[in-house]
Design a protein around this motif. Structure first.
Motif, PDB file in Angstrom:
ATOM      1  N   THR A  62       0.803  -1.243   0.000  1.00  0.00           N
ATOM      2  CA  THR A  62       0.000   0.000   0.000  1.00  0.00           C
ATOM      3  C   THR A  62       0.831   1.286   0.000  1.00  0.00           C
ATOM      4  OG1 THR A  62      -0.355  -0.235   2.377  1.00  0.00           O
ATOM      5  CG2 THR A  62      -2.146  -0.965   0.936  1.00  0.00           C
ATOM      6  N   PRO A  63       2.073   1.298   0.579  1.00  0.00           N
ATOM      7  CA  PRO A  63       2.841   2.556   0.455  1.00  0.00           C
ATOM      8  C   PRO A  63       3.085   2.941  -1.008  1.00  0.00           C
ATOM      9  CG  PRO A  63       3.860   1.108   2.084  1.00  0.00           C
ATOM     10  CD  PRO A  63       2.779   0.312   1.418  1.00  0.00           C
ATOM     11  N   ILE A  64       3.070   1.938  -1.904  1.00  0.00           N
ATOM     12  CA  ILE A  64       3.278   2.241  -3.323  1.00  0.00           C
ATOM     13  C   ILE A  64       2.052   2.967  -3.892  1.00  0.00           C
ATOM     14  CG2 ILE A  64       3.644   1.218  -5.618  1.00  0.00           C
ATOM     15  CD1 ILE A  64       5.265  -0.983  -4.282  1.00  0.00           C
ATOM     16  N   LYS A  65       0.869   2.563  -3.406  1.00  0.00           N
ATOM     17  CA  LYS A  65      -0.374   3.178  -3.917  1.00  0.00           C
ATOM     18  C   LYS A  65      -0.348   4.704  -3.729  1.00  0.00           C
ATOM     19  CE  LYS A  65      -5.398   2.626  -3.334  1.00  0.00           C
ATOM     20  NZ  LYS A  65      -5.847   2.196  -4.642  1.00  0.00           N
ATOM     21  N   GLN A  66       0.083   5.131  -2.539  1.00  0.00           N
ATOM     22  CA  GLN A  66       0.174   6.574  -2.278  1.00  0.00           C
ATOM     23  C   GLN A  66       1.419   7.149  -2.957  1.00  0.00           C
ATOM     24  OE1 GLN A  66      -2.467   7.122  -0.484  1.00  0.00           O
ATOM     25  NE2 GLN A  66      -2.680   4.970   0.126  1.00  0.00           N
ATOM     26  N   GLY A  67       2.535   6.425  -2.793  1.00  0.00           N
ATOM     27  CA  GLY A  67       3.837   6.973  -3.188  1.00  0.00           C
ATOM     28  C   GLY A  67       3.995   7.184  -4.680  1.00  0.00           C
ATOM     29  N   ILE A  68       3.246   6.439  -5.477  1.00  0.00           N
ATOM     30  CA  ILE A  68       3.447   6.519  -6.927  1.00  0.00           C
ATOM     31  C   ILE A  68       2.662   7.670  -7.575  1.00  0.00           C
ATOM     32  CG2 ILE A  68       1.603   4.966  -7.750  1.00  0.00           C
ATOM     33  CD1 ILE A  68       3.892   3.581  -9.465  1.00  0.00           C
ATOM     34  N   VAL A  69       1.748   8.261  -6.806  1.00  0.00           N
ATOM     35  CA  VAL A  69       0.969   9.389  -7.342  1.00  0.00           C
ATOM     36  C   VAL A  69       1.944  10.516  -7.719  1.00  0.00           C
ATOM     37  CG1 VAL A  69      -0.738  11.176  -6.765  1.00  0.00           C
ATOM     38  CG2 VAL A  69      -1.092   8.802  -6.012  1.00  0.00           C
ATOM     39  N   GLY A  70       1.738  11.114  -8.878  1.00  0.00           N
ATOM     40  CA  GLY A  70       2.600  12.223  -9.314  1.00  0.00           C
ATOM     41  C   GLY A  70       3.754  11.769 -10.203  1.00  0.00           C
ATOM     42  N   HIS A  71       3.850  10.461 -10.427  1.00  0.00           N
ATOM     43  CA  HIS A  71       4.914   9.957 -11.301  1.00  0.00           C
ATOM     44  C   HIS A  71       4.358   9.676 -12.698  1.00  0.00           C
ATOM     45  CE1 HIS A  71       6.528   9.427  -7.305  1.00  0.00           C
ATOM     46  NE2 HIS A  71       7.730   9.421  -7.852  1.00  0.00           N
ATOM     47  N   THR A  72       5.211   9.865 -13.708  1.00  0.00           N
ATOM     48  CA  THR A  72       4.766   9.657 -15.091  1.00  0.00           C
ATOM     49  C   THR A  72       5.162   8.277 -15.617  1.00  0.00           C
ATOM     50  OG1 THR A  72       6.809  10.735 -15.780  1.00  0.00           O
ATOM     51  CG2 THR A  72       4.813  12.101 -15.711  1.00  0.00           C
ATOM     52  N   ARG A  73       6.251   7.719 -15.050  1.00  0.00           N
ATOM     53  CA  ARG A  73       6.746   6.418 -15.541  1.00  0.00           C
ATOM     54  C   ARG A  73       7.213   5.584 -14.349  1.00  0.00           C
ATOM     55  NH1 ARG A  73       9.234   7.304 -21.461  1.00  0.00           N
ATOM     56  NH2 ARG A  73       8.865   9.525 -21.689  1.00  0.00           N
ATOM     57  N   GLN A  92      -1.322  -1.981 -11.316  1.00  0.00           N
ATOM     58  CA  GLN A  92      -2.665  -1.404 -11.109  1.00  0.00           C
ATOM     59  C   GLN A  92      -2.559  -0.053 -10.399  1.00  0.00           C
ATOM     60  OE1 GLN A  92      -5.262  -3.953  -8.764  1.00  0.00           O
ATOM     61  NE2 GLN A  92      -6.436  -2.135  -8.171  1.00  0.00           N
ATOM     62  N   TYR A  93      -1.765   0.010  -9.320  1.00  0.00           N
ATOM     63  CA  TYR A  93      -1.576   1.281  -8.605  1.00  0.00           C
ATOM     64  C   TYR A  93      -0.981   2.334  -9.546  1.00  0.00           C
ATOM     65  CZ  TYR A  93      -2.144  -1.283  -4.142  1.00  0.00           C
ATOM     66  OH  TYR A  93      -2.613  -2.036  -3.107  1.00  0.00           O
ATOM     67  N   ALA A  94      -0.025   1.887 -10.367  1.00  0.00           N
ATOM     68  CA  ALA A  94       0.657   2.828 -11.265  1.00  0.00           C
ATOM     69  C   ALA A  94      -0.341   3.428 -12.264  1.00  0.00           C
ATOM     70  CB  ALA A  94       1.785   2.111 -12.007  1.00  0.00           C
ATOM     71  N   PHE A  95      -1.119   2.555 -12.921  1.00  0.00           N
ATOM     72  CA  PHE A  95      -2.043   3.072 -13.944  1.00  0.00           C
ATOM     73  C   PHE A  95      -3.150   3.910 -13.305  1.00  0.00           C
ATOM     74  CE2 PHE A  95      -0.571  -0.731 -16.597  1.00  0.00           C
ATOM     75  CZ  PHE A  95       0.328   0.046 -17.304  1.00  0.00           C
ATOM     76  N   GLU A  96      -3.626   3.516 -12.115  1.00  0.00           N
ATOM     77  CA  GLU A  96      -4.648   4.322 -11.429  1.00  0.00           C
ATOM     78  C   GLU A  96      -4.105   5.708 -11.101  1.00  0.00           C
ATOM     79  OE1 GLU A  96      -7.003   0.629  -9.169  1.00  0.00           O
ATOM     80  OE2 GLU A  96      -5.700   1.962  -7.997  1.00  0.00           O
ATOM     81  N   ALA A  97      -2.786   5.781 -10.851  1.00  0.00           N
ATOM     82  CA  ALA A  97      -2.169   7.070 -10.477  1.00  0.00           C
ATOM     83  C   ALA A  97      -1.786   7.898 -11.700  1.00  0.00           C
ATOM     84  CB  ALA A  97      -0.923   6.811  -9.617  1.00  0.00           C
ATOM     85  N   GLY A  98      -1.988   7.352 -12.895  1.00  0.00           N
ATOM     86  CA  GLY A  98      -1.710   8.125 -14.109  1.00  0.00           C
ATOM     87  C   GLY A  98      -0.352   7.860 -14.731  1.00  0.00           C
ATOM     88  N   VAL A  99       0.361   6.818 -14.253  1.00  0.00           N
ATOM     89  CA  VAL A  99       1.644   6.449 -14.882  1.00  0.00           C
ATOM     90  C   VAL A  99       1.385   6.019 -16.325  1.00  0.00           C
ATOM     91  CG1 VAL A  99       3.463   4.680 -14.856  1.00  0.00           C
ATOM     92  CG2 VAL A  99       2.834   5.864 -12.729  1.00  0.00           C
ATOM     93  N   LYS A 100       2.217   6.485 -17.235  1.00  0.00           N
ATOM     94  CA  LYS A 100       1.966   6.234 -18.668  1.00  0.00           C
ATOM     95  C   LYS A 100       2.863   5.150 -19.252  1.00  0.00           C
ATOM     96  CE  LYS A 100      -1.242   9.216 -20.031  1.00  0.00           C
ATOM     97  NZ  LYS A 100      -1.854   9.448 -18.748  1.00  0.00           N
ATOM     98  N   GLN A 101       3.925   4.791 -18.510  1.00  0.00           N
ATOM     99  CA  GLN A 101       4.813   3.742 -19.044  1.00  0.00           C
ATOM    100  C   GLN A 101       5.461   2.985 -17.878  1.00  0.00           C
ATOM    101  OE1 GLN A 101       8.871   4.619 -20.347  1.00  0.00           O
ATOM    102  NE2 GLN A 101       8.366   3.787 -22.376  1.00  0.00           N
ATOM    103  N   ILE A 102       5.390   1.649 -17.960  1.00  0.00           N
ATOM    104  CA  ILE A 102       6.132   0.808 -17.015  1.00  0.00           C
ATOM    105  C   ILE A 102       7.183   0.059 -17.810  1.00  0.00           C
ATOM    106  CG2 ILE A 102       6.009  -1.169 -15.435  1.00  0.00           C
ATOM    107  CD1 ILE A 102       3.095  -0.412 -14.862  1.00  0.00           C
ATOM    108  N   VAL A 103       8.436   0.130 -17.369  1.00  0.00           N
ATOM    109  CA  VAL A 103       9.485  -0.713 -17.962  1.00  0.00           C
ATOM    110  C   VAL A 103       9.723  -1.861 -16.990  1.00  0.00           C
ATOM    111  CG1 VAL A 103      11.878  -0.849 -18.720  1.00  0.00           C
ATOM    112  CG2 VAL A 103      10.516   1.188 -19.237  1.00  0.00           C
ATOM    113  N   ASP A 104       9.384  -3.060 -17.457  1.00  0.00           N
ATOM    114  CA  ASP A 104       9.388  -4.245 -16.600  1.00  0.00           C
ATOM    115  C   ASP A 104      10.586  -5.128 -16.925  1.00  0.00           C
ATOM    116  OD1 ASP A 104       8.483  -6.437 -14.986  1.00  0.00           O
ATOM    117  OD2 ASP A 104       7.663  -7.363 -16.806  1.00  0.00           O
ATOM    118  N   ILE A 105      11.303  -5.551 -15.880  1.00  0.00           N
ATOM    119  CA  ILE A 105      12.418  -6.488 -16.089  1.00  0.00           C
ATOM    120  C   ILE A 105      11.899  -7.905 -15.889  1.00  0.00           C
ATOM    121  CG2 ILE A 105      14.761  -7.157 -15.440  1.00  0.00           C
ATOM    122  CD1 ILE A 105      14.484  -4.249 -16.559  1.00  0.00           C
ATOM    123  N   SER A 106      11.834  -8.646 -16.995  1.00  0.00           N
ATOM    124  CA  SER A 106      11.344 -10.025 -16.988  1.00  0.00           C
ATOM    125  C   SER A 106      12.540 -10.962 -17.177  1.00  0.00           C
ATOM    126  CB  SER A 106      10.286 -10.164 -18.094  1.00  0.00           C
ATOM    127  OG  SER A 106       9.835 -11.478 -18.213  1.00  0.00           O
TER     128      SER A 106
END
Ligand SMILES: NC(=O)c1ccc[n+]([C@@H]2O[C@H](COP(=O)([O-])OP(=O)(O)OC[C@H]3O[C@@H](n4cnc5c(N)ncnc54)[C@H](OP(=O)(O)O)[C@@H]3O)[C@@H](O)[C@H]2O)c1
Length: 294
Positions: A62-73, A92-106
């Protein structure tokens, strides 16, 4: 200064610290989700560009849910037990907060045959969750980086012990490697590129392909002492690996790491296009990490 702001999960490790350093070098503000803020300060100093959201992925997201608000990527690297659930929730938290790009290390093994091994299957499920199942606003994207074996493994455990390099395969067997410096650098480049350029791109990352005999010769030349190769049983390799990763990986994953025999491969032709330069070779990586071998 850029209006972009990057939220980083896994930014104090092998790959993530390279991404953070590259972003800071370009004056991009970053927020690290980290369990140890002192380590963040030690790695990146007291820069005004660096913020920390303290937390532990295994305990509470949950700290990520709040903490990620205001970030673009966002940059996302983690390997918890339920990777799909954790990465899915963070996405999910990222997209709800308006993040437009996730770079995922798979992992490159996410593209192997269906359930060929547990590590690949977990990465596959996490990719699927983020790319296909989590709702996202129009124009938001997930870029997936699928690295092969990290060159840092060759410093940590796929290295000579005493004067002997040991592995389970024949000396002329080729293996695929990628520098964690290149993975981190590429993630930072993508995080600064136009989001539409990469869209939902997925990139396999093989920086170098060498035989076990070539790896032996590299160690011999870098260390300046004779190194021999000994082909060992999978049980012996499992026991060695287990010492390093038993606290990180479940039993079936360690079995698959100990018994992995690479399919024939070539270095990824896409890497010079993506990086704007040639990828690091295994020889260059081992040479620049010689101190860690002694
Ligand atoms: N090794 C390979 O050959 C290979 C190949 C392909 C893909 N991969 C994938 O690459 C990833 C590993 O990358 P890496 O070598 O950069 O890993 P790493 O050096 O172990 O770094 C892991 C990062 O995650 C953080 N972290 C770990 N557990 C956490 C927790 N419970 N809460 C918050 N943060 C946590 C670590 O923080 P701390 O600094 O606090 O520890 C660190 O920042 C895995 O997903 C793996 O499957 C590896």
């Amino acid at each position: 200064m850029t209006s972009e702001k990057v939220f980083v999960v896994g930014g104090t490790g092998n790959v993530g610290k390279q991404t953070v350093r590259a972003l800071l070098a370009s004056n991009v503000p970053v927020t690290l989700f980290a369990r140890n803020p002192a380590k963040v300060k030690e790695l990146f100093g007291d820069s005004d560009l660096v913020s920390v959201v303290q937390g532990d992925l295994d305990e509470d997201l949950t700290p990520i849910k709040q903490g990620i608000v205001g970030h673009t990527r966002a940059f996302l690297l983690c390997a918890p037990e339920d990777m799909a659930a954790t990465k899915g929730t963070i996405a999910q938290y990222a997209f709800e907060a308006g993040v437009k790009q996730i770079v995922d290390i798979s992992s490159i093994s996410a593209g192997f045959a269906w359930r060929a091994n547990l590590i690949g299957y977990n990465h596959f499920l996490a990719e699927k969750r983020m790319v296909e199942e989590i709702p996202r606003p129009k124009g938001a994207h997930v870029v997936t980086l699928r690295p092969s074996r990290f060159m840092s493994n060759a410093i940590l455990y796929d290295r000579p012990h005493g004067n002997v390099l040991r592995d389970v395969v024949a000396a002329d067997q080729t293996q695929s490697w990628i520098s964690p410096n290149d993975i981190g650098a590429l993630a930072a480049l993508i995080l600064q590129d136009d989001i539409n350029k990469h869209g939902d791109g997925v990139y396999d990352l093989i920086g170098d392909v060498v035989t076990v005999e070539q790896r032996r010769a590299i160690f011999e030349s870098v260390l300046g002492q004779p190194i021999t190769y000994e082909r060992i049983t999978a049980t012996e390799k499992f026991n060695t690996l287990n010492k390093f990763v038993a606290h990180l990986l479940p039993f079936p994953a360690i079995v698959s790491l100990a018994t992995l025999v690479d399919a024939p491969a070539e270095p990824s032709l896409s890497l010079p296009i993506l990086l704007g330069r040639e990828p690091e070779t295994l020889e260059q990586f081992i040479s620049s990490n010689k101190a860690a071998l002694q």
